[in-house]
Structures are given as C-alpha cells and as structure tokens.
Design an enzyme around this catalytic site. Structure first.
Site: not given
Lengths: 566, 108
Positions: A199, A307, A396-397, A539
């Site tokens: 980013e 993304d 996501n992660w 996030v």
C-alpha cells in the site's frame, strides 16, 4: 589413577548433563519438524509446518467443553490489535505485541520476562492495516521476531536478553514503504521473513537470515527485475514500486524441502496504472529455504484491481484427489476461490468459490487463470461496478484450520461486497501511499446482520458442509482438535468452541476486548489447555465502520483455559 | 435622489457579499474535497474509511470547532501511536484536512 578416572567420568557426566540440558531446551530443526506430533508444546506458526492448526488432543470434548474455564489472564499493556501466534515450550508461553515480546509461565500466567522494543514514530506512517505483530519463532533457545521498522531480533528464551539484531538491507526502510508485521518461520536454521508495504509502493520480497548469527543469507524478490523472467509483465520502472508483499507466514514441507508462501497485491491498487499480469504478485511461491531459490510459482489473480492479496498461508495436507491420496497445498484466497495445488510442482488440481464471487466465472483449469467477466473488464476500464468480494476478500489473513479427521477446512469468511471505481491513476515513487487513495469504494451488504460466516468447507469442491452466520466477520484464526471441536473468536470478544460437525456453538466466554488472534492448544502434566489473545485491532476493526463494533473496548491480554476440575 | 443612491449602494453591497459568500462556499467545498483525498491517503488506515471509527482509535469527528490548534499540534508532532506528519503534509493539506473533518464533525 583411580582419582583421574573418577575425574574423567565426572567430566563425562557433566558433558552428558550439559548435552541433555541443551537438547531439553534447544528446539532443533527436527523438533520443529515434529511439532504437530508433540502436543506438549507449540513450536511452529500454524501448530506444525503444514499449517493445519490441527491438534490430536482429545481431553476437551464436545461433552465436557461446557466446563471450560479461564485458568489465568495476562495483560499485554497495549491497545493495538492482538494478532500474535503464541509459542509454547517447556511450560512457557512466548507472545508478542508490535512493541514488546513476552515470556509467561504457562500454568500460572506469571510474567517470566518482557522485552520492550522501540521504533521511530515515523514508522507508523507506512503501516496500512493495524499496528500489529503476528508472533515469534523459536529456535535453539532463541525467540526470533521481526520489528515494525524492518529489523529481525533474536532474544534469549530464558532471559529475554538480545542475542542478535539485523536490519533488513537496502532498499528496506520506512521511507521506501516497508514494514514488518509477520511472524518469521525458521527452517533448518534459516529464519525466513516477509514484508508488508504494497500500500506504500514498495517491491516485496522474502528473505533468509542465519538463526544463530542473524547474518542475512538471501533475498527473493516477489517481483522480477528487468530482464528476469516475468519482467515483461511490468511497464518501465513500475516493478520498483510494484508491491507483492509477503506479510503472512508461510508453511514448509520437510519431505520436499519446500517453503510455501503467499504474495500480496500489486501496487497501486488502481489497475489503470499497470499493464500486464504483474508477476508474481498474488501468487503462491515454493522456495528452497536454504537459498531462496524458487522451485515453482502459481499466480492466483493476474492484473488485480481489487487488492486480492494471495497471502493466506498455504496449508499442506494429503487428501484424496480423484480417488488417490495426494500431497497438496491449499489456499483460501481473498479473491474467493479455494485453490488446491500439487505440493511438488504447483499443478492446479481444484479452484472453486467458497463465498460470493462475481468478478470471474471460475478458474480455467488448463491455464490456471481466472475466467474474467464483464464486471472485471468494466472495473479495468474505469467504470463503476459492484464487486464481490470487497477488498477485504472472502477471507482475509485469518488462518483456517484443516482436520485430517473430517477432511474439512474451517474458515472464517466475510460476506461483504463493494462498489468500485478506478479513476485516473496516480504516479508512484517508493514509499508513496498507493492503496485505498487510488480507487473509490463503498461498502455493499447482502444482510447487515450477517457480515461473515464460519464455514466447514470441502477443499476439492469449495462447498460447505455447514455455515454459521456471524453479525461481524471473525478475524480470529481457527483451531480444530481431534475431538472435532473448532475454536475461534469474535470481534466483540467471545471466545468460542464450535462443533466441527454442525457449526453449533458449544461454549462461549466473553474476553475483555475483541478477538483477532490465533488460538492454540497444548498439554502439560496430563491436562489440555487452550490459549488465545484478546485485543481488538487490525484492518477491519479500524476501517470498516462496522456499527456492531462501536466502542468495543481496546486492550490486549493473553488467556489460557482448561476444564474445571476441582 | 439620495434615497435612490443609498438603495443602489445597498444593492451593490448585498450583491457583492452574496457573491463573496458563494466564492467562499466554493472554496470551502474545494478544500473539503481535497481534504478527503489527503485523508484517504494518510489517515484512513487508522482513523477509518470516511472518518467512521469504531472508537478504538481517536474519532476525528469528535474534534470541536475551536480545536484547530490542538489538531495541528497533534498532526504535526504525533501523539502516542499516532505518527508525526511534519515534513509530509503541507500547511495547505492540513488546512484541507481540517475542512474535511469539520464538514463531517458530530457537532458543527
């Protein structure tokens, strides 16, 4: 004479004793390889090199889990997200925050030591997604971790004293957009670490350091330099700011001697600034731990506008493929497809959606490429489109777990879409923000009361055996045990035990903050324990504006649970 | 005659102030729009998309109209786990940020 002999045997005994105490404490390369077989400790990120987060422990069962109670809690003294993977060895738990590493007595919660880490305040300018750290590695009496300002540091496991510290060589710096948030992986004495920064217009890589000395051994850029194979997928100098991070820890297969690691999004998000596939962003790479040599690579999302980081830890498992057991790596990808690849050569074996996806009509099994559709083409042309999933992905992660017993993956997923529009793209230089400001987005919801599901998913089909809805998506990782119990946490702080066969919540405990951590289980003196960090952040908590999370208290703490037995 | 002159003068003054007001509204809107871009570039990562914070990081919409000195001081020097922006943001950009934040403030 007799005396001398006595002396010699005494010396031998001392050497032996010393040798024993060394092996008792040292986490040798082989100890790490056997981690999944030794439930008395938790030595490797993912509860074993395969990253399955599966435990053979069965003391806590579906029938008795209702009697689980906290044994102790320990304050991390921090208000940022508590995302770390706790390491457990010889009755001590090692965990991290962005600014500290801690050793805690596993049975009592008493602090053994705490080492504070300072970094220049400017470091925080290039942390896109939460001021966090995801944990430490243990090797040969050392606790090894990355610092936000791109240093690796090894601490003595007994005392917390620094053994070595190495700065990642140029061009790694805050000014150039780099930060380190991930946990390193130690393989055969090599510390493997990744970086964040796509980013902020960096050029991502993986690197290897000597675990004993901290000496920098190798670097593998995820994006090829001019003239290297794949460089034709980057225009001009754009590879220098092309992203491709490596911020989530990978896995390792000792038999094939391959480390599998996912790479992140291209920079900038805005695809109109880029031409070509942008190799090897959003990819799974298989590398030799000793040299960083790349053996195979598979790109999940070429020319990505959305993304869709491919960073999710590739989980290694042996599963039936067309009736025959096959060693595969499985990745639940942010773009919404569940990829199954041959562990040896990266051949694509399955790629099916495991959530709502509308930017591609599946994956072409011959070429391995997504079947892009009009939504994708319009996005690339700069039109405003509704896209599923959102930039946060179908997952996501947060790590999934895999049970060899049920053959299913337990994945915390998101049920969120977005409107998306890519205006005229920005010009980049290293360190310049290149994520969210480069595109326009708004949140799209199917159901404001179901922003996520915990799913039990078949790896080969992507189909769920069950799906349990959650008001907000869980950013906690999952853990599954041989009692068919899944452990996970919610953003509002409930730590839960879920029936792996039905998705039913069997037990829940309200921790003081939201959970975005990684549960682990271990045993000591014949008793099974479960450990998790509580502490909202990361996030989603920071950015999403999810009304369900308003005023969830911040504050990181480490918790350990066991069955009530008095 | 005098009366008429006065009326004309009054009209001119009113017209001028209306135009002035319009110009400053347009200027403010331009600053708000520019401030949104600066915000998305440097601040949204911690303070939330569209300034919407769940409360774990400082909610910038809480800043009252008279808090500009505090705002500038914290933004330039940083505070706690908030990085300093001196040398990154120009005074124009800080002005734009302020306009954007105030335009979305809880209490105007």
């Amino acid at each position: 004479m007799i005396r001398a002999r006595q002396g010699a045997s005494l010396a031998a005994a001392m050497v032996l004793a010393a040798g024993f105490s060394v092996t008792a404490f040292a986490q040798t390369a082989d100890d790490l390889k056997n981690d999944h077989l030794t439930p008395g400790d938790v030595l490797v990120y993912g509860m074993g090199y395969a990253g399955q987060r599966f435990s053979p422990l069965t003391q806590i069962t579906k029938d008795n889990v209702a009697k689980m109670v906290p044994v102790w809690a320990y304050s991390i003294t921090d208000n940022r997200g508590a995302e770390a993977f706790p390491v457990v060895k010889d009755g001590v738990i090692y965990t991290t925050a962005h600014n500290a590493t801690m050793a805690v007595d596993a049975l009592t919660g008493r602090q053994v030591w705490r080492a504070n880490h300072e970094y220049p305040p400017e470091t925080l300018r290039v942390v896109c997604c939460g001021v966090v750290n995801r944990g430490a590695a243990i090797y040969n009496g050392k606790i090894i971790r990355a610092l936000l300002d791109n240093q690796l540091v090894a601490l003595d496991a007994k005392t917390g004293k620094e053994v070595w510290r190495t700065k990642s060589p140029a061009p790694t710096s805050t000014e150039n957009g780099y930060a380190m948030t991930g946990a390193p992986l130690v393989v055969n004495g090599v510390v493997i670490a990744g970086v964040a920064g796509a980013e902020f217009s960096h050029r991502g890589f993986l690197e290897g350091y000597d675990a004993e000395t901290g000496k920098h051994l190798w670097r593998h850029y995820n994006i090829p330099a001019k003239g290297e194979p794949g460089s034709e997928t980057w225009e001009g100098e754009s590879y220098l700011t092309g992203g491709g991070s490596s911020w989530v820890t990978g896995s390792y297969d000792p038999e094939l001697d391959l480390v599998y690691w996912g790479t992140g999004n291209p920079s900038p998000w805005n695809p109109r600034a880029r031409a070509g596939d942008n190799l090897w962003t959003n990819a799974i790479v298989a590398i030799r731990p000793k040299t960083g040599e790349r053996v195979w690579v598979y790109q999940t999302t070429p020319a990505d506008p959305f993304d869709y980081d491919g960073v999710h830890t590739p989980v290694i498992a042996t599963i039936p493929v067309q009736g025959k057991p096959r060693k595969v790596v499985i990745q639940a990808n942010r773009g919404g497809f569940l990829y199954v690849l041959d562990a040896r050569d990266g051949k694509l074996l399955a790629a099916n959606a495991f959530g709502k996806v509308n930017w591609a009509d599946g994956v072409d099994m011959a070429t391995g490429r997504p079947k892009h559709n009009q939504v994708y083409r319009d996005a690339l042309a700069g039109k405003k489109v509704e896209v599923w999933p959102s930039v946060s992905g179908v997952t996501n992660w947060q790590h999934m777990s895999f049970s060899p017993q049920t053959g299913l993956l337990y994945i915390n997923t998101l049920n969120i879409g977005m409107t998306y529009e890519a205006p005229e793209p920005p010009k980049l230089s290293p360190g310049k923000p290149s994520g969210t400001p480069s595109v326009r987005r708004t949140v799209v919801l199917d159901d404001p009361n179901v922003r996520g599901y915990l799913k039990a998913v078949d790896p080969m089909t992507g189909k769920s055996k069950w799906e349990a809805p959650y008001k907000s998506p869980n950013y906690s990782s999952t853990l599954v045990t041989a009692s068919n119990l899944v452990f996970t946490g919610t953003m509002t702080g409930e730590f839960q035990a879920v029936d792996a066969d039905t998705g039913k919540v069997l037990w829940s405990f309200q921790t003081p903050s939201g959970i975005v951590g990684q549960p682990v289980t271990w045993e000591r003196n014949g008793k099974q324990y479960v450990t998790i960090m509580s502490g909202i952040g990361g996030v989603y908590a920071l950015r999403s504006g999810d009304p369900n999370l308003v005023n969830v208290p911040a504050g990181a703490s480490l918790w350990t649970f066991a069955l009530f037995d008095k | 005659m005098l009366d008429r002159m006065l009326r004309v003068a009054a009209f001119v003054i009113i017209a001028a102030s209306v135009m002035g007001a319009q110009r400053s509204v347009a200027e403010d809107n331009a600053k708000i729009a520019a401030g949104e871009t600066v915000y998305n570039t440097y601040c949204a990562t911690c303070h939330g998309d569209n300034l919407v914070s769940s409360g774990q990081t400082f909610d910038l919409r809480k800043l009252p109209a008279d808090a500009r000195p505090r705002f500038e001081n914290s933004v330039l020097k940083g505070k706690g786990q908030m990085p300093p922006w001196q040398g990154v943001l120009s005074s124009d950009e800080i002005d734009q940020l302020w306009h954007y934040i105030r335009d979305n403030a809880h209490e105007k």
